[in-house]
Design a protein around this motif. Structure first.
Motif, PDB file in Angstrom:
ATOM      1  N   VAL A   7      54.605 -11.121   0.087  1.00 49.37           N
ATOM      2  CA  VAL A   7      53.993 -10.185  -0.847  1.00 49.37           C
ATOM      3  C   VAL A   7      52.510 -10.537  -0.931  1.00 49.37           C
ATOM      4  O   VAL A   7      52.153 -11.616  -1.407  1.00 49.37           O
ATOM      5  N   PRO A   8      51.650  -9.657  -0.422  1.00 49.40           N
ATOM      6  CA  PRO A   8      50.212  -9.945  -0.486  1.00 49.40           C
ATOM      7  C   PRO A   8      49.735 -10.081  -1.928  1.00 49.40           C
ATOM      8  O   PRO A   8      50.257  -9.444  -2.838  1.00 49.40           O
ATOM      9  N   SER A   9      48.760 -10.906  -2.121  1.00 48.58           N
ATOM     10  CA  SER A   9      48.182 -11.134  -3.437  1.00 48.58           C
ATOM     11  C   SER A   9      46.957 -10.244  -3.614  1.00 48.58           C
ATOM     12  O   SER A   9      45.964 -10.395  -2.901  1.00 48.58           O
ATOM     13  N   ARG A  10      47.037  -9.315  -4.565  1.00 45.32           N
ATOM     14  CA  ARG A  10      45.899  -8.419  -4.842  1.00 45.32           C
ATOM     15  C   ARG A  10      44.706  -9.193  -5.397  1.00 45.32           C
ATOM     16  O   ARG A  10      43.564  -8.872  -5.089  1.00 45.32           O
ATOM     17  N   THR A  11      44.961 -10.219  -6.212  1.00 47.85           N
ATOM     18  CA  THR A  11      43.834 -10.972  -6.776  1.00 47.85           C
ATOM     19  C   THR A  11      43.128 -11.788  -5.694  1.00 47.85           C
ATOM     20  O   THR A  11      41.899 -11.908  -5.716  1.00 47.85           O
ATOM     21  N   ALA A  14      41.016  -9.359  -3.865  1.00 46.81           N
ATOM     22  CA  ALA A  14      39.800  -9.089  -4.636  1.00 46.81           C
ATOM     23  C   ALA A  14      38.814 -10.245  -4.497  1.00 46.81           C
ATOM     24  O   ALA A  14      37.599 -10.032  -4.366  1.00 46.81           O
ATOM     25  N   SER A  15      39.325 -11.469  -4.519  1.00 47.57           N
ATOM     26  CA  SER A  15      38.470 -12.632  -4.343  1.00 47.57           C
ATOM     27  C   SER A  15      37.827 -12.619  -2.955  1.00 47.57           C
ATOM     28  O   SER A  15      36.640 -12.906  -2.809  1.00 47.57           O
ATOM     29  N   ALA A  16      38.616 -12.278  -1.947  1.00 50.66           N
ATOM     30  CA  ALA A  16      38.074 -12.180  -0.587  1.00 50.66           C
ATOM     31  C   ALA A  16      36.946 -11.157  -0.531  1.00 50.66           C
ATOM     32  O   ALA A  16      35.877 -11.417   0.031  1.00 50.66           O
ATOM     33  N   LEU A  17      37.178 -10.017  -1.157  1.00 50.96           N
ATOM     34  CA  LEU A  17      36.159  -8.970  -1.177  1.00 50.96           C
ATOM     35  C   LEU A  17      34.918  -9.433  -1.930  1.00 50.96           C
ATOM     36  O   LEU A  17      33.792  -9.137  -1.519  1.00 50.96           O
ATOM     37  N   SER A  18      35.102 -10.197  -3.006  1.00 56.08           N
ATOM     38  CA  SER A  18      33.938 -10.688  -3.756  1.00 56.08           C
ATOM     39  C   SER A  18      33.107 -11.642  -2.901  1.00 56.08           C
ATOM     40  O   SER A  18      31.875 -11.635  -2.970  1.00 56.08           O
ATOM     41  N   PHE A  19      33.760 -12.451  -2.072  1.00 51.96           N
ATOM     42  CA  PHE A  19      33.013 -13.351  -1.193  1.00 51.96           C
ATOM     43  C   PHE A  19      32.249 -12.574  -0.125  1.00 51.96           C
ATOM     44  O   PHE A  19      31.119 -12.933   0.216  1.00 51.96           O
ATOM     45  N   GLN A  74      47.215 -12.723   2.317  1.00 45.91           N
ATOM     46  CA  GLN A  74      48.319 -12.225   3.124  1.00 45.91           C
ATOM     47  C   GLN A  74      49.535 -13.146   3.069  1.00 45.91           C
ATOM     48  O   GLN A  74      50.657 -12.704   3.269  1.00 45.91           O
ATOM     49  N   ASN A  75      49.289 -14.444   2.795  1.00 38.82           N
ATOM     50  CA  ASN A  75      50.373 -15.411   2.686  1.00 38.82           C
ATOM     51  C   ASN A  75      49.999 -16.431   1.601  1.00 38.82           C
ATOM     52  O   ASN A  75      49.540 -17.539   1.908  1.00 38.82           O
ATOM     53  N   PRO A  76      50.171 -16.071   0.337  1.00 40.96           N
ATOM     54  CA  PRO A  76      49.782 -16.967  -0.763  1.00 40.96           C
ATOM     55  C   PRO A  76      50.454 -18.337  -0.723  1.00 40.96           C
ATOM     56  O   PRO A  76      49.932 -19.295  -1.286  1.00 40.96           O
ATOM     57  N   ALA A  77      51.570 -18.451  -0.030  1.00 38.37           N
ATOM     58  CA  ALA A  77      52.255 -19.749   0.064  1.00 38.37           C
ATOM     59  C   ALA A  77      51.387 -20.790   0.768  1.00 38.37           C
ATOM     60  O   ALA A  77      51.588 -21.995   0.575  1.00 38.37           O
ATOM     61  N   LEU A  78      50.418 -20.341   1.548  1.00 42.77           N
ATOM     62  CA  LEU A  78      49.508 -21.285   2.206  1.00 42.77           C
ATOM     63  C   LEU A  78      48.779 -22.161   1.188  1.00 42.77           C
ATOM     64  O   LEU A  78      48.421 -23.298   1.483  1.00 42.77           O
ATOM     65  N   LEU A  79      48.576 -21.638  -0.011  1.00 38.62           N
ATOM     66  CA  LEU A  79      47.863 -22.394  -1.036  1.00 38.62           C
ATOM     67  C   LEU A  79      48.685 -23.540  -1.610  1.00 38.62           C
ATOM     68  O   LEU A  79      48.179 -24.338  -2.387  1.00 38.62           O
ATOM     69  N   ARG A  80      49.919 -23.653  -1.220  1.00 43.20           N
ATOM     70  CA  ARG A  80      50.765 -24.731  -1.723  1.00 43.20           C
ATOM     71  C   ARG A  80      50.557 -26.029  -0.931  1.00 43.20           C
ATOM     72  O   ARG A  80      51.019 -27.082  -1.355  1.00 43.20           O
ATOM     73  N   THR A  81      49.858 -25.955   0.188  1.00 37.96           N
ATOM     74  CA  THR A  81      49.605 -27.172   0.965  1.00 37.96           C
ATOM     75  C   THR A  81      48.432 -27.932   0.343  1.00 37.96           C
ATOM     76  O   THR A  81      47.502 -27.316  -0.202  1.00 37.96           O
ATOM     77  N   PRO A  82      48.457 -29.257   0.411  1.00 37.63           N
ATOM     78  CA  PRO A  82      47.370 -30.045  -0.182  1.00 37.63           C
ATOM     79  C   PRO A  82      45.981 -29.697   0.383  1.00 37.63           C
ATOM     80  O   PRO A  82      45.009 -29.658  -0.360  1.00 37.63           O
ATOM     81  N   THR A  83      45.909 -29.431   1.669  1.00 34.15           N
ATOM     82  CA  THR A  83      44.610 -29.118   2.275  1.00 34.15           C
ATOM     83  C   THR A  83      44.045 -27.824   1.712  1.00 34.15           C
ATOM     84  O   THR A  83      42.865 -27.757   1.338  1.00 34.15           O
ATOM     85  N   GLN A 121      37.877 -16.215  -8.238  1.00 35.17           N
ATOM     86  CA  GLN A 121      38.516 -17.108  -7.279  1.00 35.17           C
ATOM     87  C   GLN A 121      39.490 -18.047  -7.983  1.00 35.17           C
ATOM     88  O   GLN A 121      40.612 -18.253  -7.525  1.00 35.17           O
ATOM     89  N   GLY A 122      39.076 -18.593  -9.120  1.00 30.85           N
ATOM     90  CA  GLY A 122      39.947 -19.505  -9.862  1.00 30.85           C
ATOM     91  C   GLY A 122      41.212 -18.819 -10.354  1.00 30.85           C
ATOM     92  O   GLY A 122      42.314 -19.363 -10.232  1.00 30.85           O
ATOM     93  N   VAL A 123      41.063 -17.632 -10.901  1.00 26.55           N
ATOM     94  CA  VAL A 123      42.219 -16.875 -11.390  1.00 26.55           C
ATOM     95  C   VAL A 123      43.144 -16.520 -10.224  1.00 26.55           C
ATOM     96  O   VAL A 123      44.376 -16.652 -10.317  1.00 26.55           O
ATOM     97  N   ALA A 124      42.571 -16.072  -9.117  1.00 30.97           N
ATOM     98  CA  ALA A 124      43.376 -15.666  -7.964  1.00 30.97           C
ATOM     99  C   ALA A 124      44.189 -16.837  -7.413  1.00 30.97           C
ATOM    100  O   ALA A 124      45.388 -16.699  -7.132  1.00 30.97           O
ATOM    101  N   VAL A 125      43.540 -17.978  -7.275  1.00 34.59           N
ATOM    102  CA  VAL A 125      44.252 -19.163  -6.750  1.00 34.59           C
ATOM    103  C   VAL A 125      45.306 -19.609  -7.751  1.00 34.59           C
ATOM    104  O   VAL A 125      46.449 -19.910  -7.370  1.00 34.59           O
ATOM    105  N   PHE A 126      44.978 -19.648  -9.033  1.00 37.22           N
ATOM    106  CA  PHE A 126      45.946 -20.041 -10.057  1.00 37.22           C
ATOM    107  C   PHE A 126      47.172 -19.125 -10.033  1.00 37.22           C
ATOM    108  O   PHE A 126      48.309 -19.607 -10.064  1.00 37.22           O
TER     109      PHE A 126
END
Length: 130
Positions: A7-11, A14-19, A74-83, A121-126
Motif C-alpha cells: 500500500v503506497p504511502s500518500r504522506t 507528498a514528502s517526496a514531492l516536497s523534496f 512505494q514500499n513503506p516497509a523499507l523504513l523498518r530497516t536500521p539503515t 518528512q517527519g510526519v510521513a516517516v512516523f
C-alpha cells in the motif's frame, strides 16, 4: 502463497514531492545567491569551485532525497530497516538545522519552506513506521 499487496504511502509521496520542490527552488534561488560577490573571494580557488558547485550539490541532495522518499512511499516497509531509519533521522535533522540557519540569518522564506519540509518528512516517516 501470494505476497500481500504493498500500500503506497500518500504522506511519503507528498514528502517526496516536497523534496523535488525544494530542489527546484534551491536551484532557482542559486542563480541569485551565487551571483553574490562573496562567491568570488574564496581564496586559492576559482569562484565556482566551492560556492557555486557546492550550491548545486545541495540541489542534487534535495532531488536525490526526493527520489529516496518516493521509493519509500512505494514500499513503506523499507523504513523498518536500521539503515533507512538512520537515513530518515539524519535527513530530518539536516532539514531542521538548515531551517534554523536560514532563520538566524534572516532568510525567512527559506526557513519556512525547509521547516515545512522537515515537518512533512517527519510526519510521513512516523506514519510509515506506525
Amino acid at each position: 502463497m501470494a505476497t500481500p499487496a504493498l500500500v503506497p504511502s500518500r504522506t511519503l509521496q507528498a514528502s517526496a514531492l516536497s523534496f523535488i520542490g525544494l530542489s527546484v527552488g534551491h536551484t532557482l534561488g542559486g542563480m541569485q545567491w551565487t551571483a553574490d560577490p562573496a562567491y568570488t573571494i574564496i581564496s586559492n580557488t576559482q569562484p565556482w569551485a566551492m560556492g557555486i558547485v557546492g550550491w548545486y550539490q545541495g540541489s542534487a541532495f534535495f532531488f536525490t532525497t526526493g527520489l529516496l522518499h518516493y521509493q519509500w512511499s512505494q514500499n513503506p516497509a523499507l523504513l523498518r530497516t536500521p539503515t533507512n531509519k538512520a537515513i530518515a533521522l539524519i535527513t530530518n535533522a539536516m532539514l531542521w538545522a538548515s531551517s534554523a540557519w536560514y532563520l538566524r540569518h534572516g532568510i525567512k522564506e527559506n526557513a519556512v519552506a525547509v521547516g515545512l519540509g522537515a515537518v512533512l518528512q517527519g510526519v510521513a516517516v512516523f506514519r510509515a513506521l506506525c
